[in-house]
Enzyme design. Sequence first.
Site, mmCIF file in Angstrom:
data_model
loop_
_atom_site.group_PDB
_atom_site.id
_atom_site.type_symbol
_atom_site.label_atom_id
_atom_site.label_comp_id
_atom_site.label_asym_id
_atom_site.label_seq_id
_atom_site.Cartn_x
_atom_site.Cartn_y
_atom_site.Cartn_z
ATOM 1 N N ASN A 210 0.849 -1.193 0.000
ATOM 2 C CA ASN A 210 0.000 0.000 0.000
ATOM 3 C C ASN A 210 0.887 1.247 0.000
ATOM 4 O O ASN A 210 2.113 1.146 0.063
ATOM 5 C CB ASN A 210 -0.973 -0.018 1.186
ATOM 6 C CG ASN A 210 -0.257 0.022 2.522
ATOM 7 O OD1 ASN A 210 0.404 0.999 2.852
ATOM 8 N ND2 ASN A 210 -0.365 -1.064 3.287
ATOM 9 N N ASP A 306 -5.478 -8.500 13.411
ATOM 10 C CA ASP A 306 -5.447 -7.067 13.712
ATOM 11 C C ASP A 306 -4.491 -6.848 14.890
ATOM 12 O O ASP A 306 -4.787 -7.214 16.025
ATOM 13 C CB ASP A 306 -6.861 -6.572 14.047
ATOM 14 C CG ASP A 306 -6.915 -5.051 14.086
ATOM 15 O OD1 ASP A 306 -6.057 -4.446 14.769
ATOM 16 O OD2 ASP A 306 -7.796 -4.485 13.427
ATOM 17 N N LYS A 337 -13.996 2.562 15.191
ATOM 18 C CA LYS A 337 -12.746 1.821 15.433
ATOM 19 C C LYS A 337 -12.287 1.961 16.878
ATOM 20 O O LYS A 337 -11.791 1.013 17.483
ATOM 21 C CB LYS A 337 -11.645 2.357 14.508
ATOM 22 C CG LYS A 337 -11.346 1.440 13.376
ATOM 23 C CD LYS A 337 -10.472 2.084 12.338
ATOM 24 C CE LYS A 337 -11.215 2.034 11.019
ATOM 25 N NZ LYS A 337 -10.480 2.550 9.905
HETATM 26 O O1 C5P Z 1 -9.296 -1.175 10.605
HETATM 27 P P1 C5P Z 1 -8.227 -0.300 10.028
HETATM 28 O O2 C5P Z 1 -7.195 -1.055 9.227
HETATM 29 O O3 C5P Z 1 -8.745 0.895 9.256
HETATM 30 O O4 C5P Z 1 -7.503 0.312 11.315
HETATM 31 C C1 C5P Z 1 -6.339 1.071 11.231
HETATM 32 C C2 C5P Z 1 -5.573 0.929 12.506
HETATM 33 O O5 C5P Z 1 -5.466 -0.429 12.860
HETATM 34 C C3 C5P Z 1 -4.140 1.446 12.397
HETATM 35 O O6 C5P Z 1 -3.752 1.943 13.650
HETATM 36 C C4 C5P Z 1 -3.376 0.184 12.010
HETATM 37 O O7 C5P Z 1 -2.020 0.260 12.412
HETATM 38 C C5 C5P Z 1 -4.123 -0.886 12.786
HETATM 39 N N1 C5P Z 1 -4.129 -2.220 12.174
HETATM 40 C C6 C5P Z 1 -3.424 -3.246 12.768
HETATM 41 N N2 C5P Z 1 -3.443 -4.505 12.229
HETATM 42 C C7 C5P Z 1 -4.162 -4.770 11.120
HETATM 43 C C8 C5P Z 1 -4.909 -3.753 10.501
HETATM 44 C C9 C5P Z 1 -4.871 -2.466 11.044
HETATM 45 O O8 C5P Z 1 -2.739 -3.013 13.775
HETATM 46 N N3 C5P Z 1 -4.153 -5.998 10.623
#
Ligand code: C5P
Length: 401
Positions: A210, A306, A337
């Site tokens: 990304n 996550d 979130k």
């Molecule tokens: O749900 P989303 O990806 O939009 O959330 C973003 C936040 O979650 C950021 O702080 C990102 O570092 C964290 N994140 C994570 N592990 C993932 C996906 C997102 O720690 N697999």
Amino acid sequence: MCLRDERVLLGVSGGIAAYKAAELVRRLRDAGAQVRVVMTEGAKHFITPLTLQALSANPVRDSLWDASAEAAMGHIELARWATRVLIAPASADLLARLAHGHGDDLLSTLVLASTAPLAVAPAMNQQMWAHPATQANIALLRSRGVQVFGPGSGDQACGEVGPGRLLEAAELVAALAGTVRGHAVLAGVRVLITAGPTFEDIDPVRFIGNRSSGKMGFALAAAATAMGAEVTLVAGPVALATPAGVLRQDVRSAAQMLAAVMAALPGQHIYIGAAAVADYTPAQVADKKIKKTAADMAVALARTTDILATVAARSPRPFVVGFAAETHDLEHYARDKLQRKGLDLIAANQVGCAESGFEADCNTLQVFWADGACTLGPDSKVAVAQQLLSLIAQRRAQAGA
Ligand code: C5P
């Protein structure tokens, strides 16, 4: 927020935002600082010295040539008295004079004569702020270690909309308190930060990635170190230099980032998930390069763990800060979130616009916590990082962590 034992010399220059200096003096004193105010000639057209004298409980100075004021406390004594110099609002003209070392009025002379750290809070019409001359002056001041607080963005007194608003008094006090000399607000605090993208391999040649540049996470690591923290930075694949004093571990995939975070987590006081972690990874990684024989192909993807939610679910756990990059409905998604992942604070930025988000050097963050919110920036990612860490330190103290 504490400014106890600090003697703040507040410089007020001429601009409509000078009226906000009254509130700022009160907030500085509430935070424990002694305050002495110096006004430029222009400032007196917008707010009276008497107002600032009453609020600061000290005489206001406005001239180099006032014999009675010099007899009470000479300008060199005043320069030595200050432990911090804050100029708010700082007009375009004043910034130009400071950048070029003028000493043609009391305030510019005091800045030259003082060894105290200098912070400026610019406020002006958005076009004046954007002018290359102003930007060059700001860059020069920054390169000399001057801190720049704001400006904020929004409706302006002149009817225009854009960057150039003076930060609110509370934001200025928080920014100042976050960088008080001798009181590193994160001294002894261990901070674990993730930054950059993750690359999820499809085969030995291709991957899914990304557009995260890692700049925000690296700026946070640098700012936290400057504020006294012991920082561990888990970085995805980025081409950025390691900030001085930061312990860095490089990873490639979401799974590697999870493992590195979990290994570094024990003993951390604050966790900041600034990385753009892949949400999906190829269900299987081909061990040989996939040949383009078929007319089309599909890659099966599996959800990644996550990391942020995993850290937040631990007990005991650090103060947990997440990021949200959104293209629309910022507050709605950020608050969702915050709650769903069990975070203490979330910083949301708008992606898909030129001035902020991925790859840009500037950023604007909307920050949310259970019972509050505020906006930081637009400003350089470095300045926004400083402001965010001050806010984190403050929220963490209030949470009793
Ligand atoms: O749900 P989303 O990806 O939009 O959330 C973003 C936040 O979650 C950021 O702080 C990102 O570092 C964290 N994140 C994570 N592990 C993932 C996906 C997102 O720690 N697999």
